[in-house]
Design a protein around this motif. Structure first.
Motif, PDB file in Angstrom:
ATOM      1  N   ALA A 247       4.422   6.236 -12.792  1.00  0.00           N
ATOM      2  CA  ALA A 247       4.973   7.065 -13.871  1.00  0.00           C
ATOM      3  C   ALA A 247       5.158   8.531 -13.478  1.00  0.00           C
ATOM      4  O   ALA A 247       5.914   9.253 -14.124  1.00  0.00           O
ATOM      5  CB  ALA A 247       4.076   6.973 -15.104  1.00  0.00           C
ATOM      6  N   PHE A 248       4.483   8.982 -12.412  1.00  0.00           N
ATOM      7  CA  PHE A 248       4.666  10.375 -11.970  1.00  0.00           C
ATOM      8  C   PHE A 248       5.626  10.458 -10.781  1.00  0.00           C
ATOM      9  O   PHE A 248       6.475  11.335 -10.713  1.00  0.00           O
ATOM     10  CB  PHE A 248       3.322  11.002 -11.569  1.00  0.00           C
ATOM     11  CG  PHE A 248       2.326  11.087 -12.703  1.00  0.00           C
ATOM     12  CD1 PHE A 248       2.729  11.073 -14.025  1.00  0.00           C
ATOM     13  CD2 PHE A 248       0.963  11.176 -12.433  1.00  0.00           C
ATOM     14  CE1 PHE A 248       1.812  11.135 -15.072  1.00  0.00           C
ATOM     15  CE2 PHE A 248       0.030  11.248 -13.468  1.00  0.00           C
ATOM     16  CZ  PHE A 248       0.461  11.224 -14.791  1.00  0.00           C
ATOM     17  N   ASN A 249       5.455   9.555  -9.823  1.00  0.00           N
ATOM     18  CA  ASN A 249       6.227   9.690  -8.584  1.00  0.00           C
ATOM     19  C   ASN A 249       7.618   9.088  -8.663  1.00  0.00           C
ATOM     20  O   ASN A 249       8.504   9.514  -7.919  1.00  0.00           O
ATOM     21  CB  ASN A 249       5.440   9.105  -7.412  1.00  0.00           C
ATOM     22  CG  ASN A 249       4.193   9.900  -7.143  1.00  0.00           C
ATOM     23  OD1 ASN A 249       3.114   9.570  -7.619  1.00  0.00           O
ATOM     24  ND2 ASN A 249       4.327  10.996  -6.433  1.00  0.00           N
TER      25      ASN A 249
ATOM     26  N   GLY B  56      12.046  11.708 -16.204  1.00  0.00           N
ATOM     27  CA  GLY B  56      10.849  12.561 -16.287  1.00  0.00           C
ATOM     28  C   GLY B  56      10.437  12.888 -17.719  1.00  0.00           C
ATOM     29  O   GLY B  56       9.361  13.442 -17.941  1.00  0.00           O
ATOM     30  N   GLN B  57      11.281  12.532 -18.684  1.00  0.00           N
ATOM     31  CA  GLN B  57      10.923  12.781 -20.095  1.00  0.00           C
ATOM     32  C   GLN B  57      10.165  11.572 -20.667  1.00  0.00           C
ATOM     33  O   GLN B  57       9.977  10.575 -19.994  1.00  0.00           O
ATOM     34  CB  GLN B  57      12.185  13.051 -20.924  1.00  0.00           C
ATOM     35  CG  GLN B  57      13.014  14.225 -20.399  1.00  0.00           C
ATOM     36  CD  GLN B  57      12.253  15.551 -20.435  1.00  0.00           C
ATOM     37  OE1 GLN B  57      11.337  15.750 -21.238  1.00  0.00           O
ATOM     38  NE2 GLN B  57      12.608  16.459 -19.519  1.00  0.00           N
ATOM     39  N   ASN B  58       9.760  11.681 -21.920  1.00  0.00           N
ATOM     40  CA  ASN B  58       9.090  10.579 -22.634  1.00  0.00           C
ATOM     41  C   ASN B  58       7.766  10.145 -21.980  1.00  0.00           C
ATOM     42  O   ASN B  58       7.402   8.984 -21.998  1.00  0.00           O
ATOM     43  CB  ASN B  58      10.027   9.366 -22.765  1.00  0.00           C
ATOM     44  CG  ASN B  58       9.483   8.321 -23.719  1.00  0.00           C
ATOM     45  OD1 ASN B  58       9.024   8.646 -24.816  1.00  0.00           O
ATOM     46  ND2 ASN B  58       9.452   7.067 -23.305  1.00  0.00           N
TER      47      ASN B  58
ATOM     48  N   THR C 147       8.361   7.450 -18.281  1.00  0.00           N
ATOM     49  CA  THR C 147       9.141   8.566 -17.751  1.00  0.00           C
ATOM     50  C   THR C 147      10.511   8.172 -17.179  1.00  0.00           C
ATOM     51  O   THR C 147      11.226   9.015 -16.652  1.00  0.00           O
ATOM     52  CB  THR C 147       8.328   9.268 -16.650  1.00  0.00           C
ATOM     53  OG1 THR C 147       7.819   8.250 -15.773  1.00  0.00           O
ATOM     54  CG2 THR C 147       7.164  10.044 -17.235  1.00  0.00           C
ATOM     55  N   ALA C 148      10.829   6.883 -17.240  1.00  0.00           N
ATOM     56  CA  ALA C 148      12.184   6.423 -16.875  1.00  0.00           C
ATOM     57  C   ALA C 148      12.491   5.265 -17.836  1.00  0.00           C
ATOM     58  O   ALA C 148      12.725   4.143 -17.434  1.00  0.00           O
ATOM     59  CB  ALA C 148      12.260   5.972 -15.422  1.00  0.00           C
TER      60      ALA C 148
ATOM     61  N   VAL D 130       9.184   2.562 -16.794  1.00  0.00           N
ATOM     62  CA  VAL D 130      10.270   2.022 -17.633  1.00  0.00           C
ATOM     63  C   VAL D 130       9.798   1.630 -19.031  1.00  0.00           C
ATOM     64  O   VAL D 130      10.604   1.465 -19.946  1.00  0.00           O
ATOM     65  CB  VAL D 130      10.954   0.796 -16.974  1.00  0.00           C
ATOM     66  CG1 VAL D 130      11.549   1.173 -15.633  1.00  0.00           C
ATOM     67  CG2 VAL D 130      10.009  -0.386 -16.867  1.00  0.00           C
ATOM     68  N   ILE D 131       8.500   1.474 -19.209  1.00  0.00           N
ATOM     69  CA  ILE D 131       7.980   0.987 -20.496  1.00  0.00           C
ATOM     70  C   ILE D 131       8.121   2.105 -21.532  1.00  0.00           C
ATOM     71  O   ILE D 131       7.487   3.152 -21.414  1.00  0.00           O
ATOM     72  CB  ILE D 131       6.512   0.533 -20.349  1.00  0.00           C
ATOM     73  CG1 ILE D 131       6.397  -0.531 -19.238  1.00  0.00           C
ATOM     74  CG2 ILE D 131       5.974   0.007 -21.673  1.00  0.00           C
ATOM     75  CD1 ILE D 131       4.973  -1.009 -18.963  1.00  0.00           C
TER      76      ILE D 131
END
Ligand code: FAD
Length: 577
Positions: free
Chosen positions: A287-289, A320-322, A514-515, A548-549
């Motif tokens: 979720a970060f990279n 990078g959002q959400n 984040t995606a 993606v979640i």
């Protein structure tokens, strides 16, 4: 095979290049190479499984692995304005197996979460019912012996996988709290809802935890579970560890940019190597990279990219959002006990137990993070929600908070024995982001969960803390729970409790989103990936990991990540039949 030399793969072509050998990447590599015509390279930045010290595979010691280690990323969040501008470390897994190994509770979450994801994405394949076979495919649940050892009722399985590579089981090591929690359920009306199977899709109530522990008494890890000797011997699978992907490469086509390969290097002072992908580049860097790599590669909001001087490959404003995550609030009490995990601070005891564990796979080092846990909605009389602060939970069966009944605190003080209630706010309204501020791929992205920036999160947190205190003040715990110890036993009024949360809250390490995915017909303004996890606006690029979640499960999310990856692999196989 397992590689460490970049020269071996330089300028080679694989059908699929997967970035990130963590929870999702290992599953993708394993499943795709089941089809012998597909060649796969899996690129992992962190250490090989064998390079994690053996004792950290002991469930009770992995919990204490801490930050600043070669097998964790040692990230720190940016100062949190909702938390008195504090920062805290974020130990994502930096090893083959990724974050699958670092803790150890298995919870699938509430069915309504996944039905919501199906609705958001317009793809019924992400519904609870459709995902159950994928949860099961990953899971190797070790059935408990018959009888009622765990909880007031016999443990009844609903629908679990027993043949999957990732072992789960009921806790192996009982503790003093277990009979007291059972008694709490039996005697206190507020806590009387017993849940036979916290992973049945209905998660409310207190139940016996399902721990990510193998038959051998080691912490489950996708690397040891999926990457068996037979899988590692596959001719069509190469895995390289200790190298970091720094950028994706693209070629132009009439239909827009096509991902063509990945650049990577073992360290900033070594020239990058490029490896090419015939079919797809798959991002599983977490979720970060994953958003970091997309941004470095020119896929993000175009003005943001221009501000950093990065050429725009695709204007995709949601990258990078959400960022969604659970706030954690550890509450601690002194215990009238001598057998809590606090014993492990005694070096002689620890050495003895380590030897027992190494010889037998048993003993206190197999203790789970918590043997019992409960998911709760705020008390209906609390009336904390209003038009300004609507209820953030996804559905009426979803929890607002979770309580882990734990037989230790970390770090353990020099003397004394403790019990704690690990609280997580499981329905969270605050939304954050992960954005780079430099083109240096070795720099940490700025991780900003924006914790407690939504008033309703504080309100839920207050109710959670009051509930935990009510639980431990029950006469059931008389003689065991002595008095509240931390983080602030004097915080009693609502403003005082709010201050305590802002002062002591941290993360439960459940970052995702984040995606996020969005329907096929929606453009990049709605989300980053399609329901089949292909990246919108680019060909040959897919994302399969926690990023993606789009909705944060009201539970520990590893089970959801495993299921997403198992289905993700099927989607890839279907696309390249
Ligand atoms: C400390 C901690 C405790 C947790 N405890 C629990 C729990 O008890 N129960 C639960 O359900 N969930 C828990 N989680 C959450 C769960 O582990 C994660 O949601 C899940 O593992 C995420 O999987 P992933 O595939 O998205 O990413 P990861 O498993 O993190 O994998 C990403 C991989 O990509 C690699 N990588 C990243 N960037 C690059 C790059 N540029 N080049 C090459 N490789 C790269 C990383 O090193 C890593 O191996 C915990 C998470 C953490 C961090």
């Amino acid at each position: 095979g397992l590689l460490t030399d970049t020269a071996v793969v330089a300028n080679k072509k694989y059908d699929f290049v997967i970035v990130g050998g963590g929870t999702s990447g290992v599953i993708m590599a394993t499943r795709i190479t089941e089809i012998s015509k597909h060649t796969v390279l899996l690129i992992e930045a962190g250490v090989a499984y064998e390079d994690i010290p053996v004792t950290l595979h002991a469930p009770a010691l992995g919990v204490r692995s801490g930050s600043q280690q070669p097998w964790t990323w040692n990230y720190t969040v940016v100062p949190q304005i909702g938390m008195e501008n504090r920062t805290f470390t974020y130990q994502m897994g930096h090893n083959l197996g990724g974050s699958s190994y670092v803790y150890g509770l298995y919870t699938r979450g509430t069915d309504q979460i996944f039905d919501k994801i199906a609705k958001i994405s317009g793809d019924n394949g992400w519904s609870w019912k459709s995902l159950v076979p994928y949860f099961n495919k990953a899971e190797g649940f070790l059935k408990p012996p018959s009888g009622g050892e765990w909880g007031p009722n016999d443990y009844k399985l609903t629908d679990h996988g027993t043949q999957g590579p990732f072992n789960t089981q009921l806790p192996m090591y009982p503790n003093d709290l277990d009979p007291l929690v059972t008694k709490l359920v039996a005697t206190e009306a507020e806590f009387s809802k017993w849940n036979n199977d916290l992973s049945s899709g209905k998660s409310l109530g207190i139940g016996t935890s399902q721990a990510t522990i193998t038959k051998a008494g080691t912490a489950s890890n996708v690397a040891s579970g999926y990457l068996t000797p037979a899988v590692l011997a596959r001719k069509n699978l190469d895995i390289i560890t200790g190298v970091r992907a720094t950028k994706l490469t693209f070629k132009a086509s009439k239909a827009g940019p096509v991902a063509s390969g990945v650049q990577f290097t073992p360290s900033p002072d070594v020239n990058v190597t490029t490896v090419l992908a015939n079919n797809e580049v798959i991002l599983s860097a977490g979720a970060f990279n994953t958003p970091q790599l997309l941004q470095l590669s020119g896929i993000a909001d175009k003005d943001f990219l221009k501000s950093l001087g990065i050429p725009v490959v695709l204007d995709s404003p949601n990258v990078g959002q959400n960022l969604r995550d659970h706030v954690a609030m550890p509450m601690q009490w002194e215990a009238n006990a001598t057998t809590t995990l606090d014993q492990l601070r005694d070096p002689t005891f620890l050495a003895n137990q380590t030897s027992i564990w190494q010889q037998t796979g048993k003993g206190i080092l197999t203790a789970a993070v918590a043997n019992h846990l409960g998911f709760f909605r705020v008390h209906p009389n609390a009336s904390i929600f209003d038009s300004q602060n609507p209820d953030p939970s996804i559905g009426s069966d979803c929890s607002h908070f979770e309580m882990l009944f734990r037989s230790f605190i970390t770090p353990s003080p020099a003397t004394g024995f403790f019990t704690s209630m690990g609280i997580a706010f499981t329905s969270v309204a605050s939304v954050g982001n992960v954005l780079i501020n430099t083109t240096d791929p070795f720099a940490s992205p700025l991780i900003d969960p924006k914790f407690l920036t939504s008033e309703v999160d504080i309100r839920i947190g207050r109710e959670a803390i009051k509930t935990a205190r009510r639980a431990y003040s029950s006469p059931v715990f008389d003689g065991f729970v002595v008095k509240e110890y931390g983080p602030n036993p004097n915080a009693m009024t609502d403003p005082e409790i709010e201050e305590m949360i802002r002062h002591s809250g941290t993360t439960f390490f459940h970052a995702l989103g984040t995606a996020q995915l969005a329907p096929f017909h929606a453009d990049v303004k709605a989300g980053v990936v399609n329901p089949d996890l292909t990246v919108k606006g680019v060909k040959g690029l897919r994302i399969v990991d926690a990023s993606v979640i789009p909705v944060l499960p009201d539970a520990h999310p590893l089970a959801a990540v495993l299921a997403f990856a198992e289905r993700g692999a099927d989607l890839v196989k279907a696309a390249w039949r």
